[in-house]
Motif scaffolding. Structure first.
Motif, PDB file in Angstrom:
ATOM      1  N   LEU A  30       0.832  -1.202   0.000  1.00 34.62           N
ATOM      2  CA  LEU A  30       0.000   0.000   0.000  1.00 34.62           C
ATOM      3  C   LEU A  30       0.863   1.247   0.000  1.00 34.62           C
ATOM      4  CD1 LEU A  30      -2.976   1.010   0.244  1.00 34.62           C
ATOM      5  CD2 LEU A  30      -2.567   1.177   2.706  1.00 34.62           C
ATOM      6  N   ARG A  31       0.625   2.110  -0.987  1.00 37.04           N
ATOM      7  CA  ARG A  31       1.329   3.382  -1.051  1.00 37.04           C
ATOM      8  C   ARG A  31       0.463   4.525  -0.534  1.00 37.04           C
ATOM      9  NH1 ARG A  31       4.525   3.779  -6.244  1.00 37.04           N
ATOM     10  NH2 ARG A  31       6.256   3.007  -5.042  1.00 37.04           N
ATOM     11  N   GLY A  32      -0.779   4.217  -0.227  1.00 37.59           N
ATOM     12  CA  GLY A  32      -1.665   5.245   0.296  1.00 37.59           C
ATOM     13  C   GLY A  32      -3.112   4.823   0.144  1.00 37.59           C
ATOM     14  N   LEU A  33      -3.954   5.246   1.104  1.00 38.97           N
ATOM     15  CA  LEU A  33      -5.392   5.004   1.028  1.00 38.97           C
ATOM     16  C   LEU A  33      -6.083   6.353   1.102  1.00 38.97           C
ATOM     17  CD1 LEU A  33      -7.534   2.246   2.542  1.00 38.97           C
ATOM     18  CD2 LEU A  33      -8.204   4.620   2.960  1.00 38.97           C
ATOM     19  N   PHE A  34      -7.064   6.558   0.236  1.00 39.47           N
ATOM     20  CA  PHE A  34      -7.687   7.865   0.068  1.00 39.47           C
ATOM     21  C   PHE A  34      -9.192   7.760   0.263  1.00 39.47           C
ATOM     22  CE2 PHE A  34      -3.860   9.702  -1.788  1.00 39.47           C
ATOM     23  CZ  PHE A  34      -3.209   8.568  -2.226  1.00 39.47           C
ATOM     24  N   ALA A  84     -24.135  11.987   0.895  1.00 32.34           N
ATOM     25  CA  ALA A  84     -23.299  11.908  -0.316  1.00 32.34           C
ATOM     26  C   ALA A  84     -22.854  10.462  -0.465  1.00 32.34           C
ATOM     27  CB  ALA A  84     -22.072  12.807  -0.209  1.00 32.34           C
ATOM     28  N   THR A  85     -22.140  10.168  -1.556  1.00 31.39           N
ATOM     29  CA  THR A  85     -21.478   8.873  -1.689  1.00 31.39           C
ATOM     30  C   THR A  85     -20.026   9.044  -1.273  1.00 31.39           C
ATOM     31  OG1 THR A  85     -22.930   8.092  -3.459  1.00 31.39           O
ATOM     32  CG2 THR A  85     -20.764   7.074  -3.300  1.00 31.39           C
ATOM     33  N   TYR A  86     -19.565   8.154  -0.404  1.00 28.68           N
ATOM     34  CA  TYR A  86     -18.185   8.217   0.076  1.00 28.68           C
ATOM     35  C   TYR A  86     -17.390   7.099  -0.598  1.00 28.68           C
ATOM     36  CZ  TYR A  86     -19.757  11.685   3.350  1.00 28.68           C
ATOM     37  OH  TYR A  86     -20.272  12.850   3.886  1.00 28.68           O
ATOM     38  N   LEU A  87     -16.320   7.506  -1.268  1.00 27.57           N
ATOM     39  CA  LEU A  87     -15.486   6.590  -2.038  1.00 27.57           C
ATOM     40  C   LEU A  87     -14.155   6.370  -1.331  1.00 27.57           C
ATOM     41  CD1 LEU A  87     -16.042   8.186  -5.554  1.00 27.57           C
ATOM     42  CD2 LEU A  87     -16.883   5.956  -4.852  1.00 27.57           C
ATOM     43  N   CYS A  88     -13.710   5.136  -1.348  1.00 30.53           N
ATOM     44  CA  CYS A  88     -12.406   4.761  -0.825  1.00 30.53           C
ATOM     45  C   CYS A  88     -11.541   4.312  -2.010  1.00 30.53           C
ATOM     46  CB  CYS A  88     -12.574   3.631   0.178  1.00 30.53           C
ATOM     47  SG  CYS A  88     -11.045   2.879   0.756  1.00 30.53           S
ATOM     48  N   ALA A  89     -10.268   4.676  -2.007  1.00 26.13           N
ATOM     49  CA  ALA A  89      -9.365   4.287  -3.091  1.00 26.13           C
ATOM     50  C   ALA A  89      -7.998   3.949  -2.517  1.00 26.13           C
ATOM     51  CB  ALA A  89      -9.242   5.412  -4.115  1.00 26.13           C
ATOM     52  N   VAL A  90      -7.280   3.041  -3.180  1.00 25.88           N
ATOM     53  CA  VAL A  90      -5.924   2.699  -2.761  1.00 25.88           C
ATOM     54  C   VAL A  90      -4.967   2.941  -3.922  1.00 25.88           C
ATOM     55  CG1 VAL A  90      -6.676   1.004  -1.069  1.00 25.88           C
ATOM     56  CG2 VAL A  90      -6.143   0.261  -3.397  1.00 25.88           C
ATOM     57  N   ARG A  91      -3.733   3.248  -3.572  1.00 24.05           N
ATOM     58  CA  ARG A  91      -2.653   3.362  -4.553  1.00 24.05           C
ATOM     59  C   ARG A  91      -1.656   2.254  -4.227  1.00 24.05           C
ATOM     60  NH1 ARG A  91      -0.371   8.834  -4.341  1.00 24.05           N
ATOM     61  NH2 ARG A  91      -1.745   9.393  -6.066  1.00 24.05           N
ATOM     62  N   PRO A  92      -1.650   1.181  -5.033  1.00 22.17           N
ATOM     63  CA  PRO A  92      -0.764   0.058  -4.739  1.00 22.17           C
ATOM     64  C   PRO A  92       0.697   0.391  -5.034  1.00 22.17           C
ATOM     65  CG  PRO A  92      -2.592  -0.578  -6.196  1.00 22.17           C
ATOM     66  CD  PRO A  92      -2.535   0.907  -6.166  1.00 22.17           C
TER      67      PRO A  92
END
Lengths: 111, 113
Positions: A30-34, A84-92
């Motif tokens: 994991l390089r970051g979770l947003f 609202a819609t809450y989105l989670c994203a990862v940068r591998p």
């Protein structure tokens, strides 16, 4: 395969009723979770970045936490404008900077 | 400061046509990424450009292409449009290639009939 799963798909709360949204991820590194917030028909609005397990970030009624396998977005005493819609994203690790998104959690807060 | 801007806001095209979408990043940002968001889904990565070079490509057919200009603005081109290309196309900018937050524009809503 890198992937992100968000739950629940939809959440209905009364104003002032605190709750949490879950984001589970599977990545080689994991390089970051947003976390992002998205209103209907608009682009995602950046909320938080988390980089390592144990890290926490807060903004108004929102608090994001991170473990080695999942992240939580805690909403304290929500108001209707938090709907609202809450989105989670990862940068591998090894990606060229692209984000992998979950499908999102649609939050509705009723007065 | 102005955020990420995209044009046009909405677009209606017919199957088989070609379309060009435009994006201007936040001032000082050198990286632009493009995402496709189908209704009810999260954004899906299409391309990333940094310093005018392609740095990443998602799982999209060759009908999709992009470029970045010297002023760091970007264009996304889609040829031979299919009904399934109907979506919200999002542009995101960041300071650099890795390790930075991506800030999204309002998107371009493309409808293919």
């Amino acid at each position: 395969e890198d992937q992100v799963t968000q739950s629940p798909e939809a959440l209905r709360l009364q104003e002032g009723e605190s709750s949490s949204l879950n984001c589970s991820y599977t990545v080689s590194g994991l390089r970051g979770l947003f976390w992002y917030r998205q209103d209907p028909g608009k682009g995602p609005e950046f909320l938080f970045t988390l980089y390592s397990a144990g890290e926490e970030k807060e903004k108004e009624r929102l608090k994001a936490t991170l473990t080695k396998k999942e992240s939580f977005l805690h909403i304290t005493a929500p108001k209707p404008e938090d709907s609202a819609t809450y989105l989670c994203a990862v940068r591998p690790v090894g990606s060229q900077g692209n984000l992998i998104f979950g499908k999102g959690t649609k939050l509705s807060v009723k007065p | 400061d102005a955020g990420v801007t995209q044009s046009p806001t909405h677009l209606i095209k017919t199957r088989g046509q070609q379309v060009t979408l435009r994006c201007s990043p936040i001032s000082g940002h050198k990286s632009v990424s493009w995402y496709q968001q189908v209704l009810g889904q999260g954004p899906q990565f299409i391309f990333q450009y940094y310093e005018k070079e392609e740095r990443g490509r998602g799982n999209f057919p060759d009908r999709f292409s992009a470029r970045q200009f010297p002023n760091y603005s970007s264009e996304l081109n889609v040829n031979a449009l299919l009904l399934g290309d109907s979506a919200l196309y999002l542009c995101a900018s960041s300071l650099a290639n890795l390790g930075y937050e991506q800030y999204f524009g309002p998107g371009t809503r493309l409808t293919v009939t």
